[in-house]
Design a protein around this motif. Structure first.
Motif, PDB file in Angstrom:
ATOM      1  N   LYS A   1       0.828  -1.198   0.000  1.00 53.98           N
ATOM      2  CA  LYS A   1       0.000   0.000   0.000  1.00 53.98           C
ATOM      3  C   LYS A   1       0.864   1.249   0.000  1.00 53.98           C
ATOM      4  O   LYS A   1       0.555   2.243  -0.685  1.00 53.98           O
TER       5      LYS A   1
ATOM      6  N   ASP B   1       2.316   1.705  -3.444  1.00 58.90           N
ATOM      7  CA  ASP B   1       1.293   2.228  -4.354  1.00 58.90           C
ATOM      8  C   ASP B   1       1.063   3.717  -4.126  1.00 58.90           C
ATOM      9  O   ASP B   1       0.938   4.495  -5.087  1.00 58.90           O
ATOM     10  N   ARG B   2       1.019   4.131  -2.849  1.00 60.30           N
ATOM     11  CA  ARG B   2       0.827   5.541  -2.537  1.00 60.30           C
ATOM     12  C   ARG B   2       2.025   6.366  -3.003  1.00 60.30           C
ATOM     13  O   ARG B   2       1.870   7.463  -3.554  1.00 60.30           O
TER      14      ARG B   2
ATOM     15  N   ILE C   1       4.085   5.670  -5.491  1.00 63.15           N
ATOM     16  CA  ILE C   1       4.095   5.766  -6.952  1.00 63.15           C
ATOM     17  C   ILE C   1       3.051   6.770  -7.433  1.00 63.15           C
ATOM     18  O   ILE C   1       3.288   7.570  -8.347  1.00 63.15           O
ATOM     19  N   THR C   2       1.884   6.762  -6.790  1.00 62.68           N
ATOM     20  CA  THR C   2       0.844   7.721  -7.179  1.00 62.68           C
ATOM     21  C   THR C   2       1.291   9.155  -6.932  1.00 62.68           C
ATOM     22  O   THR C   2       1.147  10.038  -7.805  1.00 62.68           O
ATOM     23  N   ASP C   3       1.837   9.406  -5.720  1.00 62.85           N
ATOM     24  CA  ASP C   3       2.283  10.766  -5.401  1.00 62.85           C
ATOM     25  C   ASP C   3       3.476  11.185  -6.250  1.00 62.85           C
ATOM     26  O   ASP C   3       3.591  12.347  -6.668  1.00 62.85           O
TER      27      ASP C   3
ATOM     28  N   SER D   1       4.150  10.160  -9.288  1.00 63.69           N
ATOM     29  CA  SER D   1       3.641  10.448 -10.633  1.00 63.69           C
ATOM     30  C   SER D   1       3.009  11.828 -10.687  1.00 63.69           C
ATOM     31  O   SER D   1       3.222  12.601 -11.626  1.00 63.69           O
ATOM     32  N   ALA D   2       2.223  12.172  -9.645  1.00 61.95           N
ATOM     33  CA  ALA D   2       1.600  13.498  -9.617  1.00 61.95           C
ATOM     34  C   ALA D   2       2.637  14.601  -9.508  1.00 61.95           C
ATOM     35  O   ALA D   2       2.537  15.647 -10.164  1.00 61.95           O
TER      36      ALA D   2
ATOM     37  N   ARG E   1       4.541  15.222 -12.820  1.00 59.88           N
ATOM     38  CA  ARG E   1       3.766  15.920 -13.858  1.00 59.88           C
ATOM     39  C   ARG E   1       3.469  17.368 -13.507  1.00 59.88           C
ATOM     40  O   ARG E   1       3.002  18.125 -14.349  1.00 59.88           O
TER      41      ARG E   1
ATOM     42  N   GLN F   1      -5.805  22.263  -4.366  1.00 57.21           N
ATOM     43  CA  GLN F   1      -4.889  21.205  -3.937  1.00 57.21           C
ATOM     44  C   GLN F   1      -3.943  21.711  -2.852  1.00 57.21           C
ATOM     45  O   GLN F   1      -3.589  20.969  -1.925  1.00 57.21           O
TER      46      GLN F   1
ATOM     47  N   SER G   1       3.506   9.992   2.097  1.00 57.55           N
ATOM     48  CA  SER G   1       4.652   9.951   1.173  1.00 57.55           C
ATOM     49  C   SER G   1       5.630  11.086   1.407  1.00 57.55           C
ATOM     50  O   SER G   1       6.759  11.042   0.914  1.00 57.55           O
TER      51      SER G   1
END
Length: 560
Positions: free
Chosen positions: A372, A375-376, A378-380, A382-383, A386, A444, A511
């Motif tokens: 988990k 996954d968190r 990688i998501t953060d 990636s954000a 970008r 955000q 993260s």
């Protein structure tokens, strides 16, 4: 062989073409408007100076050169008319319709002596009656230059004739040769014209390529012709005047050429050489064979070249900073992913060896948490990766700050909170307060700050959001009831992957990118973000405080 932009000259020209086109449209303006720039004034003034020198010199000399022959002929014609009229008045015989030669000789001698011209008087039959060359002492002895002897002398003579043909009043023109007619004046066309009652003129060159001008005027009374007066220049006198004019023209040309050469050298040193140095430095940066090359700035220049050098230097440094940030980000990502992967590896290896079901369940729980967390992360990640590109492409728009904050707080009030943390809003902004930015991105920022405050708040705690206007800035403050922030970490908490927190506040479930992303977005909108501690009692902090300043719409930037 590689055919990329680095090795393909056509590709490099294609890449630089937009810059050249923009430069053409902005050549006369430093900031894009119609005001002439320093560099444009230099180019205009120096080229205009050289051009004016050449044009003025050529016009001045050319006008005198072209009109010299005609002016000379007009002067001779006026003198001939006066002399012919005098002869007709005092030396003609009405009975014989002839000129009295014995009376005409002394009168003609006195009239022609000051003019430096040669006068010949012909009768109505075209026979020569008087020639001042035989009357005036200056014409008794005639001198002539002998032809040059030898090859080089002949070559110089031909070169002089060629020079006279180019620079003279008769460039490459074929004039009639001059010759002595002897006693018969009818061989001259101008004499024949004068015998018919019309003033005649002629331009000829003698055997030494010297110009001879002639004017023949009828000597007449009451339309009766008694003879012809012919005035001509002695060969060579007008050629000296022409040579002086040609020498003046050559001197003016040399001066103009020197001015043009000096101005060209100056412009080459002021424009071409610096641009070549900048291009060479840019190529060195592109190749990168000697480490990190830099574009040399030119602080001593207050024109477009100096602006270009400063812009290229700043751009290169910004690229290096971006490369450093990417390298640092990649290293941080590898480090943050390595920890859960190592834990995951150890847990899976131990699960295969453990026989106890309870211990195996604990290991599986660790595996699920690590997966988990990965996954968190990688998501953060990636954000965050970008974010820079998205901020550079997105366009700003007016945002109603009060409405945005109210909507965000209402969402937190409706969300389930494991520790029953309450989020309250204190609105001190004037109605309709607006900022420039992207509503999603600004939202955000506030969500990340509120999430951070909620994660540090104790059970049943309160997170307070206060918004107020300070001058031309909107300040939003988020307070929590947590343990506060170590004084040494008030700025480091905004670093990527910073997740230091006590174990009772869910260490390992964040993260560490939320505050970093919030600062990046706030700075992109022209604002700033910082952290401080709230004062408490008993030597302890009353909680943490995160503050954001954003410029109001009249001072905010109009685009990202």
């Amino acid at each position: 062989m590689s055919t990329g932009p680095d090795n393909d000259p056509a590709a490099r020209v294609a890449v630089r073409q937009p810059f050249i086109e923009r430069g053409l449209f902005r050549a006369f303006s430093k900031d894009g408007n119609s005001r002439f720039s320093v560099l444009a004034w230099r180019i205009i003034l120096f080229n205009m100076l050289a051009l004016l020198v050449l044009i003025a010199g050529v016009i001045a000399v050319q006008s005198s050169r072209v009109g010299l022959i005609d002016e000379r002929l007009d002067g001779i014609k006026e003198q001939a008319v006066v002399v012919a009229g005098t002869l007709a008045e005092y030396t003609t015989d009405d009975a014989t319709r002839a000129i009295k030669v014995e009376q005409a000789e002394p009168l003609l001698r006195q009239l022609i002596a000051p003019t430096h011209l040669r006068a010949r008087l012909y009768g109505t039959n075209g026979k020569l009656e008087i020639d001042t060359r035989n009357l005036l002492a200056r014409n008794i002895v005639q001198t002539a230059t002998l032809p040059p002897i030898g090859f080089w002398a002949g070559l110089r003579n031909r070169a002089r004739h060629f020079y006279d043909a180019i620079m003279g009043v008769r460039p490459f023109a074929q004039l009639q040769p001059y010759f002595e007619a002897g006693n018969d004046g009818r061989v001259y066309s101008e004499v024949n014209n004068a015998l018919s009652g019309v003033i005649g003129t002629a331009k000829r060159v003698d055997e030494r390529n010297k110009l001879v001008l002639s004017v023949a005027v009828p000597v007449q009374r009451f339309k009766a012709i008694y003879g012809v007066l012919m005035l001509s220049t002695e060969s060579g006198d007008i050629d000296e005047i022409l040579r002086e004019e040609r020498s003046t023209l050559l001197e003016v040309f040399l001066v103009g050429f020197i001015v043009m050469l000096v101005s060209s050298l100056y412009l080459a040193g002021a424009i071409a050489q610096p641009i070549r140095r900048l291009a060479a430095a840019a190529d060195s940066v592109r190749r990168g064979r000697s480490g990190r090359e830099s574009i040399p700035p030119m602080p001593g220049r207050n024109d477009e070249i100096g602006d270009l050098a400063a812009s290229l230097s700043s751009m290169t440094q910004a690229l290096y900073d971006r490369i450093d940030a990417i390298e640092s980000f990649a290293a941080d990502v590898a480090h943050e992913l390595k920890n859960p992967l190592t834990s995951l590896k150890n847990a899976t290896e131990m699960a295969a060896q453990v026989k106890d079901s309870e211990a195996r369940d604990r290991l599986l729980t660790i595996v699920r948490k690590d997966v988990k967390r990965i996954d968190r992360l990688i998501t953060d990640i990636s954000a965050a990766s970008r974010l820079d590109a998205e901020l550079s492409r997105e366009e700003s728009a007016p945002i109603d700050l009060g409405y945005l904050l109210t909507a965000i707080v209402e969402v937190y009030e409706l969300m389930e909170n494991p520790r029953d943390v309450t989020v309250k809003l204190t609105m001190k902004l004037p109605p309709g307060t607006q900022i420039m930015g992207r509503e999603e991105r600004i939202g955000q920022v506030f969500r990340n700050l509120i999430d951070n405050a909620v994660s540090f708040s104790p059970k049943g705690g309160t997170v307070t959001v206060c918004a107020e206007q300070i001058g031309n800035t909107a300040r939003i403050i988020i307070d929590d009831d947590g343990p506060g922030i170590p004084p040494d970490n008030l700025d480091t908490i905004f670093n990527r992957f910073y997740t230091e927190r006590p174990s009772e506040f869910d260490f390992g479930k964040n993260s560490g990118l939320g505050l970093s992303i919030a600062r990046q977005i706030a700075q992109g909108a022209g604002g700033r973000i910082w952290a401080e501690n709230r004062p408490g009692t008993g030597g302890k902090f009353g909680g943490a405080r995160l503050a954001v300043d954003l410029p109001l719409m009249n001072t905010a930037r109009t685009g990202q």
